[in-house]
Design an enzyme around this catalytic site. Structure first.
Site, short mmCIF file in Angstrom:
data_model
loop_
_atom_site.label_atom_id
_atom_site.label_comp_id
_atom_site.label_asym_id
_atom_site.label_seq_id
_atom_site.Cartn_x
_atom_site.Cartn_y
_atom_site.Cartn_z
N LYS A 53 0.83 -1.21 0.00
CA LYS A 53 0.00 0.00 0.00
C LYS A 53 0.86 1.27 0.00
CE LYS A 53 -2.03 -1.15 3.90
NZ LYS A 53 -1.31 -2.40 4.22
N ARG A 95 -10.12 0.82 8.09
CA ARG A 95 -9.71 -0.53 8.49
C ARG A 95 -10.84 -1.28 9.17
NH1 ARG A 95 -3.86 0.49 8.66
NH2 ARG A 95 -2.78 -1.46 9.01
N ARG A 140 11.85 -4.86 5.36
CA ARG A 140 11.57 -3.47 4.97
C ARG A 140 12.42 -2.46 5.75
NH1 ARG A 140 5.57 -1.36 5.56
NH2 ARG A 140 5.79 -2.25 7.64
N ARG A 159 10.84 -0.09 11.29
CA ARG A 159 9.73 0.15 12.20
C ARG A 159 9.72 -0.80 13.39
NH1 ARG A 159 4.47 0.75 8.43
NH2 ARG A 159 3.64 -0.63 10.04
N ARG A 188 -0.89 -8.60 13.14
CA ARG A 188 -1.47 -7.60 12.22
C ARG A 188 -2.26 -8.30 11.10
NH1 ARG A 188 4.03 -4.59 11.25
NH2 ARG A 188 3.03 -3.68 9.42
P1 AP5 Z 1 4.85 -1.61 1.97
O1 AP5 Z 1 4.47 -0.86 0.73
O2 AP5 Z 1 5.57 -0.88 3.03
O3 AP5 Z 1 3.55 -2.37 2.54
P2 AP5 Z 1 2.25 -1.81 3.23
O4 AP5 Z 1 1.08 -2.50 2.61
O5 AP5 Z 1 2.23 -0.31 3.22
O6 AP5 Z 1 2.49 -2.41 4.67
P3 AP5 Z 1 2.39 -1.74 6.10
O7 AP5 Z 1 3.14 -2.63 7.05
O8 AP5 Z 1 2.82 -0.31 6.09
O9 AP5 Z 1 0.89 -1.87 6.35
P4 AP5 Z 1 0.19 -1.87 7.67
O10 AP5 Z 1 -1.18 -1.75 7.17
O11 AP5 Z 1 0.45 -3.00 8.58
O12 AP5 Z 1 0.86 -0.63 8.45
P5 AP5 Z 1 0.29 0.80 8.83
O13 AP5 Z 1 1.44 1.71 8.93
O14 AP5 Z 1 -0.87 1.16 8.01
O15 AP5 Z 1 5.70 -2.90 1.50
C1 AP5 Z 1 6.31 -3.74 2.47
C2 AP5 Z 1 7.71 -4.15 1.98
O16 AP5 Z 1 7.54 -5.00 0.84
C3 AP5 Z 1 8.57 -2.97 1.53
O17 AP5 Z 1 9.88 -3.23 1.92
C4 AP5 Z 1 8.45 -2.97 -0.01
O18 AP5 Z 1 9.65 -2.51 -0.62
C5 AP5 Z 1 8.20 -4.43 -0.31
N1 AP5 Z 1 7.27 -4.61 -1.42
C6 AP5 Z 1 6.17 -3.88 -1.71
N2 AP5 Z 1 5.55 -4.35 -2.80
C7 AP5 Z 1 6.28 -5.44 -3.21
C8 AP5 Z 1 6.15 -6.36 -4.29
N3 AP5 Z 1 5.15 -6.27 -5.19
N4 AP5 Z 1 7.08 -7.34 -4.38
C9 AP5 Z 1 8.09 -7.44 -3.49
N5 AP5 Z 1 8.29 -6.57 -2.46
C10 AP5 Z 1 7.38 -5.59 -2.32
O19 AP5 Z 1 -0.29 0.50 10.29
C11 AP5 Z 1 0.55 0.20 11.39
C12 AP5 Z 1 -0.31 0.09 12.65
O20 AP5 Z 1 -0.99 1.36 12.89
C13 AP5 Z 1 -1.45 -0.93 12.56
O21 AP5 Z 1 -1.00 -2.22 12.91
C14 AP5 Z 1 -2.46 -0.35 13.56
O22 AP5 Z 1 -2.09 -0.64 14.90
C15 AP5 Z 1 -2.32 1.16 13.37
N6 AP5 Z 1 -3.26 1.71 12.37
C16 AP5 Z 1 -2.95 2.31 11.18
N7 AP5 Z 1 -4.07 2.71 10.55
C17 AP5 Z 1 -5.11 2.36 11.36
C18 AP5 Z 1 -6.53 2.48 11.23
N8 AP5 Z 1 -7.09 3.05 10.14
N9 AP5 Z 1 -7.30 1.99 12.23
C19 AP5 Z 1 -6.75 1.43 13.34
N10 AP5 Z 1 -5.42 1.27 13.51
C20 AP5 Z 1 -4.61 1.73 12.53
#
Ligand code: AP5
Length: 227
Positions: free
Chosen positions: A22, A97, A136, A170, A181
């Site tokens: 994402k 979410r 990552r 992170r 997660r």
């Molecule tokens: P990356 O693009 O970083 O993946 P991502 O989908 O953004 O993963 P996140 O870990 O950021 O998602 P998340 O939803 O858990 O975290 P968030 O910060 O939202 O890609 C990952 C890696 O893979 C990278 O190294 C990239 O280079 C590689 N990659 C990407 N695409 C690839 C491909 N096609 N092939 C190979 N490699 C690839 O949330 C964190 C925490 O915040 C949550 O756990 C929760 O506690 C809280 N939170 C955030 N938003 C909310 C909400 N709306 N409601 C409640 N809690 C929330």
């Protein structure tokens, strides 16, 4: 930003489990189409770093891999959506979410005559996500994302985007928290696929392909929304 820069207000959601890509893809779409990436994960990490009450509450939940309360997330999102730079539309990364967040978002957008134009589900296999997340790292200066195996800087130790040399990982990017997660995603977020399908705004994208191939599929989907 290039010739594809959009001129009408467009709101796009990227749905998908941790590691689906994402953040990686939202940043590329931001650059390509001039939309603003809005990540609730980033907003929450900023609240944690600045030591606000909401940030302190969120920090414990984020470390466990659970979801922060709708109340905290919605308050943070509402403040961000009130800023001028997002008036032409956003790419929502990690929000909504829960169904409650999706309903609140609809109400919020309706107040300014907007809608969600497209919710794109990035479809991946859970097993591969642990490897993606554990490898990552990001640039500490500009936030550009990298991976130990799938996307390394062209010159070791130097960010391709801004030329700085400090990188970070992170706190919640460990195998145990990633599994928690993934559970939270399937229990609380995956129902949004049906939510947006019922509204006829859902598209699906195979996000197991490599980063450039996924970017190309998403470009086509976004161009369709903009046309
Ligand atoms: P990356 O693009 O970083 O993946 P991502 O989908 O953004 O993963 P996140 O870990 O950021 O998602 P998340 O939803 O858990 O975290 P968030 O910060 O939202 O890609 C990952 C890696 O893979 C990278 O190294 C990239 O280079 C590689 N990659 C990407 N695409 C690839 C491909 N096609 N092939 C190979 N490699 C690839 O949330 C964190 C925490 O915040 C949550 O756990 C929760 O506690 C809280 N939170 C955030 N938003 C909310 C909400 N709306 N409601 C409640 N809690 C929330």
């Amino acid at each position: 930003m290039d010739a594809d820069t959009q001129t009408k207000t467009v709101n796009i959601i990227l749905l998908g489990p941790p590691g689906a890509g994402k953040g990686t893809q939202a940043r590329m779409l931001e650059e390509k189409f001039g939309l603003i990436q809005l990540s609730t994960g980033d907003l929450l990490r900023a609240a944690v770093a600045s030591g606000t009450e909401a940030g302190k509450t969120a920090e414990t939940v984020m470390k466990s891999g659970g979801l922060v309360s709708d109340e905290i997330v919605l308050a943070i999102l509402k403040d961000r959506l009130a800023e001028d730079d997002v008036k032409s539309g956003v790419i929502l990364d990690g929000f909504p979410r829960t169904v409650a967040q999706a309903e609140a978002l609809d109400v919020l957008l309706e107040e300014s005559g907007q809608i969600i134009d497209s919710a794109i589900s990035l479809e991946v296999d859970d097993e591969a996500m642990v490897e993606r997340i554990s490898g990552r790292f990001t640039c500490g200066s500009c936030g550009e994302g990298y991976h130990d195996s799938f996307k390394t800087p062209a010159k070791e130790g130097v960010c391709d985007n801004c030329g700085e040399g400090s990188f970070k990982r992170r706190a919640d990017d460990n195998a145990e928290t990633v599994r928690a997660r993934l559970v939270a995603y399937h229990e609380q977020t995956a129902p949004l696929i049906t939510y947006y399908d019922n509204k006829r705004s859902l598209s699906r994208c195979d996000a197991m392909a490599n980063i450039d191939e996924v970017a190309s599929s998403l470009k086509t989907l976004v161009e369709r929304v903009l046309s």
